[in-house]
Design a protein around this motif. Structure first.
Motif, PDB file in Angstrom:
ATOM      1  N   THR A 293     -27.146  39.860  18.038  1.00 37.64           N
ATOM      2  CA  THR A 293     -27.561  38.459  18.051  1.00 37.64           C
ATOM      3  C   THR A 293     -29.073  38.321  18.164  1.00 37.64           C
ATOM      4  N   LEU A 294     -29.741  39.260  18.824  1.00 38.17           N
ATOM      5  CA  LEU A 294     -31.207  39.226  18.885  1.00 38.17           C
ATOM      6  C   LEU A 294     -31.815  39.486  17.510  1.00 38.17           C
ATOM      7  N   VAL A 295     -31.248  40.416  16.771  1.00 38.55           N
ATOM      8  CA  VAL A 295     -31.746  40.680  15.411  1.00 38.55           C
ATOM      9  C   VAL A 295     -31.531  39.456  14.525  1.00 38.55           C
ATOM     10  N   LEU A 296     -30.365  38.795  14.660  1.00 39.25           N
ATOM     11  CA  LEU A 296     -30.118  37.587  13.884  1.00 39.25           C
ATOM     12  C   LEU A 296     -31.132  36.504  14.229  1.00 39.25           C
ATOM     13  N   THR A 297     -31.427  36.359  15.507  1.00 36.58           N
ATOM     14  CA  THR A 297     -32.411  35.348  15.926  1.00 36.58           C
ATOM     15  C   THR A 297     -33.783  35.630  15.316  1.00 36.58           C
ATOM     16  N   LEU A 298     -34.216  36.889  15.347  1.00 44.40           N
ATOM     17  CA  LEU A 298     -35.514  37.258  14.762  1.00 44.40           C
ATOM     18  C   LEU A 298     -35.518  37.033  13.251  1.00 44.40           C
ATOM     19  N   SER A 299     -34.398  37.312  12.594  1.00 49.91           N
ATOM     20  CA  SER A 299     -34.343  37.123  11.143  1.00 49.91           C
ATOM     21  C   SER A 299     -34.419  35.644  10.783  1.00 49.91           C
ATOM     22  N   LEU A 300     -33.776  34.788  11.590  1.00 52.14           N
ATOM     23  CA  LEU A 300     -33.857  33.351  11.338  1.00 52.14           C
ATOM     24  C   LEU A 300     -35.267  32.829  11.568  1.00 52.14           C
ATOM     25  N   ALA A 301     -35.954  33.407  12.574  1.00 51.67           N
ATOM     26  CA  ALA A 301     -37.350  33.026  12.809  1.00 51.67           C
ATOM     27  C   ALA A 301     -38.224  33.430  11.626  1.00 51.67           C
ATOM     28  N   ALA A 302     -37.964  34.613  11.072  1.00 49.80           N
ATOM     29  CA  ALA A 302     -38.733  35.059   9.906  1.00 49.80           C
ATOM     30  C   ALA A 302     -38.461  34.171   8.699  1.00 49.80           C
ATOM     31  N   LEU A 303     -37.201  33.724   8.537  1.00 52.99           N
ATOM     32  CA  LEU A 303     -36.861  32.829   7.431  1.00 52.99           C
ATOM     33  C   LEU A 303     -37.572  31.489   7.585  1.00 52.99           C
TER      34      LEU A 303
ATOM     35  N   LEU B 154     -38.887  37.423   1.937  1.00 53.47           N
ATOM     36  CA  LEU B 154     -38.478  37.024   3.285  1.00 53.47           C
ATOM     37  C   LEU B 154     -37.312  36.037   3.254  1.00 53.47           C
ATOM     38  N   ALA B 155     -37.018  35.496   2.089  1.00 54.75           N
ATOM     39  CA  ALA B 155     -35.859  34.617   1.980  1.00 54.75           C
ATOM     40  C   ALA B 155     -34.559  35.369   2.249  1.00 54.75           C
ATOM     41  N   HIS B 156     -34.580  36.706   2.157  1.00 54.51           N
ATOM     42  CA  HIS B 156     -33.385  37.513   2.424  1.00 54.51           C
ATOM     43  C   HIS B 156     -33.213  37.812   3.909  1.00 54.51           C
ATOM     44  N   CYS B 157     -34.148  37.374   4.734  1.00 58.76           N
ATOM     45  CA  CYS B 157     -34.101  37.737   6.161  1.00 58.76           C
ATOM     46  C   CYS B 157     -32.795  37.314   6.818  1.00 58.76           C
ATOM     47  N   ALA B 158     -32.358  36.077   6.531  1.00 64.75           N
ATOM     48  CA  ALA B 158     -31.137  35.586   7.187  1.00 64.75           C
ATOM     49  C   ALA B 158     -29.934  36.440   6.796  1.00 64.75           C
ATOM     50  N   LEU B 159     -29.836  36.790   5.520  1.00 63.76           N
ATOM     51  CA  LEU B 159     -28.728  37.621   5.069  1.00 63.76           C
ATOM     52  C   LEU B 159     -28.768  38.997   5.725  1.00 63.76           C
ATOM     53  N   PHE B 160     -29.972  39.581   5.778  1.00 57.67           N
ATOM     54  CA  PHE B 160     -30.108  40.881   6.430  1.00 57.67           C
ATOM     55  C   PHE B 160     -29.732  40.786   7.907  1.00 57.67           C
ATOM     56  N   GLY B 161     -30.247  39.751   8.581  1.00 54.42           N
ATOM     57  CA  GLY B 161     -29.946  39.590  10.005  1.00 54.42           C
ATOM     58  C   GLY B 161     -28.469  39.387  10.266  1.00 54.42           C
TER      59      GLY B 161
ATOM     60  N   ILE C 157     -23.249  41.422  12.239  1.00 62.17           N
ATOM     61  CA  ILE C 157     -21.813  41.683  12.195  1.00 62.17           C
ATOM     62  C   ILE C 157     -21.522  43.181  12.258  1.00 62.17           C
ATOM     63  N   VAL C 158     -22.470  44.019  11.812  1.00 61.95           N
ATOM     64  CA  VAL C 158     -22.289  45.464  11.991  1.00 61.95           C
ATOM     65  C   VAL C 158     -22.235  45.792  13.478  1.00 61.95           C
ATOM     66  N   PHE C 159     -23.174  45.222  14.244  1.00 61.12           N
ATOM     67  CA  PHE C 159     -23.198  45.489  15.683  1.00 61.12           C
ATOM     68  C   PHE C 159     -22.047  44.779  16.386  1.00 61.12           C
ATOM     69  N   PHE C 160     -21.639  43.616  15.880  1.00 59.12           N
ATOM     70  CA  PHE C 160     -20.463  42.961  16.455  1.00 59.12           C
ATOM     71  C   PHE C 160     -19.226  43.819  16.232  1.00 59.12           C
ATOM     72  N   THR C 161     -19.131  44.426  15.042  1.00 57.88           N
ATOM     73  CA  THR C 161     -17.998  45.311  14.762  1.00 57.88           C
ATOM     74  C   THR C 161     -18.021  46.518  15.692  1.00 57.88           C
ATOM     75  N   LEU C 162     -19.218  47.053  15.952  1.00 58.73           N
ATOM     76  CA  LEU C 162     -19.336  48.149  16.916  1.00 58.73           C
ATOM     77  C   LEU C 162     -18.885  47.702  18.300  1.00 58.73           C
ATOM     78  N   ALA C 163     -19.223  46.449  18.653  1.00 60.11           N
ATOM     79  CA  ALA C 163     -18.799  45.916  19.952  1.00 60.11           C
ATOM     80  C   ALA C 163     -17.279  45.825  20.019  1.00 60.11           C
ATOM     81  N   ILE C 164     -16.665  45.373  18.926  1.00 57.65           N
ATOM     82  CA  ILE C 164     -15.203  45.256  18.884  1.00 57.65           C
ATOM     83  C   ILE C 164     -14.558  46.632  18.995  1.00 57.65           C
ATOM     84  N   LEU C 165     -15.091  47.599  18.234  1.00 52.36           N
ATOM     85  CA  LEU C 165     -14.537  48.952  18.299  1.00 52.36           C
ATOM     86  C   LEU C 165     -14.727  49.549  19.696  1.00 52.36           C
ATOM     87  N   SER C 166     -15.879  49.237  20.323  1.00 51.12           N
ATOM     88  CA  SER C 166     -16.113  49.704  21.694  1.00 51.12           C
ATOM     89  C   SER C 166     -15.091  49.092  22.652  1.00 51.12           C
TER      90      SER C 166
END
Length: 638
Positions: free
Chosen positions: A335-345, A357-364, A369-378
């Motif tokens: 969620t921190l990476v998503l927040t930074l990506s939205l700030a960059a956008l 930089l228009a791709h920042c939100a998509l990248f974030g 969700i990759v890290f959320f998936t890791l959280a779910i698997l954890s």
């Protein structure tokens, strides 16, 4: 289930990767937005537009007091990378309007191509007006993000028509221009980024849905809905659903916020109890905002709701992570990476650093969700570990009640009633009793009894084979100062000679008993009585209530009755340990095993064995500590 799920998921991953790879060349070849039909424009329509000159506000905060020539404009473009023109804040009461930009091309030798581009693909059409002629400009690029504008020498007018799917009261109009090379580079980047990012998001979405149907947990469902709604928003914004609907985008943003908060509520349930009320309120606000956007055809609070939701989620996940909850650490990073990506956008929207930089939100979002998936698997790993520990503890406790083969079969989903033989069978039953136990007043008397029964139980379990259901004996029950056990059913005897194995076992019981008597060191003799009978026994589970395996039958009754005959035999004798045999047991033993046994004629002594009125005699033997080992050896050789 986990192993089977992992195998099936690996196959699905291979299929989805192949699909993604197949999508990439299609995307590289796609220029399908060029074929979107362009409406016609009459010259008189220009009179109703809002004229925005190139002298308008420049986003790098540079002021110009005159008209810029094309060369000067391109000079600025080469310095800054992109030129954004913002019209005045105007009242727009209709859902469509025009923007007019004038440009002067001073080089009379050749045409000059520049690009007009946009962050999201809305219903916008551009026209080039020169020398009184109108030229409709087709959309270009992978998903139609830009127009190529061939400026003629002299004065040119660039007319852009914008149609919204909602009506606004106030709006700031954006017109963004850049040199063609920069925009072409931006479009090429999309040919790589879009297949990879969207394919990865699709893979994770399918993965999450698969997990939900495997485990049926609410947070998997809400997480799947969150990824799906956010994925839909990005598909719209990148032009997959032309044109981009601001209302649908607002609804998707609000619903994805509600699903994210619901995911947080269930995933971190035990970690956010005292702040859960705030999350519940935000869920209601997000849902209400989505309904309002749909009914009023407006963006409503579609910007504030996601910001509030992400802020709450970030706070809750960081708080849980600091409390030592490992899955929350992955949530915090995502969620921190998503927040930074939205700030960059946002920075790209208002400062125009570079189109990439228009791709920042998509990248974030993908990183999140990759890290959320890791959280779910954890979390799944922690739950499986906890479940295994609980299961192991439960089965460890069950091992105090059930035999190992029963535990094994239950682990393999067998019914309890299938783990032990039911029905009738032939068996020898031993009734073991400590004579005069109530008169043993030693302070360690309870420990003495417990040790005797423990050692006898260990002797019963010698040679236990859960596969063949074979052991020295099956313990039927303890009776306070004695116990009952069976040989031959439900466990098979070790050698197949039930009577001989039973007699040998009785000697071992006496040996263990005598050893504990010596350890106790009591000042008076302590003796035991052993009765052995052979007949039918029946194994069963109760039809109702607690399903506890039990035996009943004539052999059990006779064993207790023959052991109780010691009272008549020892009436006028000194206290002594004794073993008494039912006539059927004696008939099954060889002569060597019967050495030392004395025949007791019931009629001569005026005695009757209770529940066995047809019995005419029994056989008994006094047990002495000195000859126990000798008797055991004789029994085994026989």
């Amino acid at each position: 289930m986990t192993r089977r799920f992992s195998k099936q998921w690996s196959r699905l991953q291979a299929l989805l990767i192949a699909m993604t790879m197949g999508f990439a060349p299609h995307a590289l070849a796609a220029d399908w937005m060029q074929h979107v039909p362009v409406p016609s424009l009459e010259l008189q329509d220009i009179t109703s537009t809002i004229e925005v000159q190139l002298t308008s506000e420049y986003r790098s905060i540079k002021a110009y007091d005159r008209h810029l020539s094309i060369d000067e404009m391109l000079t600025e473009i080469s310095k800054e990378g992109a030129l954004a023109l913002t019209g005045p804040k105007v009242t727009i009461r209709e859902s469509g309007y025009y923007i007019l930009v004038s440009a002067i091309h001073n080089n009379t030798g050749e045409d000059l191509k520049i690009a007009q581009y946009e962050g999201v693909v809305i219903e916008k059409h551009s026209f080039l007006v020169t020398d009184g002629k109108v030229e409709a400009l087709p959309r270009r690029g992978l998903l139609g993000h830009y127009f190529i504008i061939p400026l003629k020498p002299g004065k040119n007018y660039i007319v852009t028509s914008v149609k919204n799917d909602y009506k606004v009261e106030y709006s700031t109009t954006f017109v963004r221009f850049s040199d063609l090379e920069t925009v072409l580079g931006y479009d090429d980047s999309k040919k790589i980024i879009i297949p990879f990012f969207f394919g990865a998001i699709l893979l994770i979405l399918v993965h999450t849905i698969w997990i939900y149907f495997s485990f049926r947990k609410f947070y998997f469902l809400f997480y799947s809905l969150y990824v799906a709604s956010a994925f839909y928003f990005f598909l719209m914004s990148y032009g997959f659903f032309f044109p981009f609907s601001l209302v649908n985008g607002a609804i998707a943003a609000c619903l994805s916020s509600a699903f994210l908060l619901a995911f947080c509520r269930y995933f971190l349930a035990s970690r956010i109890r005292n702040i859960r009320f705030i999350g519940d309120v935000l869920i209601l606000v997000a849902i209400a905002s989505a309904i309002y956007s749909y009914v009023a055809r407006t963006m409503g609070f579609s910007v504030l709701v996601p910001l509030a939701s992400i802020s709450f989620f970030t706070f809750a996940s960081i708080r849980a992570a600091l409390a030592g909850y490992k899955p929350a650490t992955y949530l915090s990073v995502g969620t921190l990476v998503l927040t930074l990506s939205l700030a960059a956008l946002a920075l790209e929207i208002y400062v125009q650093i570079h189109p990439l930089l228009a791709h920042c939100a998509l990248f974030g979002f993908m990183f999140e969700i990759v890290f959320f998936t890791l959280a779910i698997l954890s979390k799944i790993t922690l739950q499986e570990k906890r479940a295994k520990e609980e299961s192991d503890h439960a089965f460890k406790q069950l091992s105090k009640v059930f035999y190992p083969h029963q535990i094994k079969q239950i682990r393999q989903a067998a019914e309890l009633e299938q783990t032990m033989p039911t029905g009738s069978g032939k068996a020898c039953v031993i009734s073991f009793d400590i004579i005069g136990s109530s008169r043993i007043h030693h302070e360690k008397a309870k420990d003495f009894f417990r040790n005797v029964f423990l050692r006898c139980n260990e002797i019963m379990m010698e040679g236990y084979d859960g596969t063949e259901l074979r052991a020295n004996a099956y313990r039927i029950k303890e009776l306070g100062d004695g116990f009952l056990c069976s040989v031959g059913f439900p466990f098979k005897s070790r050698t197949g000679y039930i009577a001989r194995d039973t007699l040998e076992l009785a000697y071992k019981f006496y040996e263990a008993f005598q050893d504990e008597v010596q350890k106790l060191g009591y000042h008076e003799p302590i003796c035991c009585g052993i009765g052995i009978a052979f007949d039918d026994v029946i194994g069963f589970y109760p039809e109702s209530g607690t399903k506890e395996y039990d035996l009943h039958g004539r052999a059990i009754v006779l064993a207790t009755r023959y052991e109780n005959m010691r009272k008549k035999i020892l009436r006028d004798m000194a206290p002594s340990s004794i073993i008494i045999l039912h006539e059927k047991v004696r008939a099954s033993l060889q002569r060597e095993s019967l050495e030392g046994f004395v025949e007791y004629c019931l009629q001569d002594h005026g005695a009757v064995v209770r529940d066995d009125p047809a019995a005419t005699r029994l056989f008994y033997k006094f047990l002495r500590p000195d000859d126990v080992l000798e008797e055991n050896s004789t029994s085994r050789s026989a």
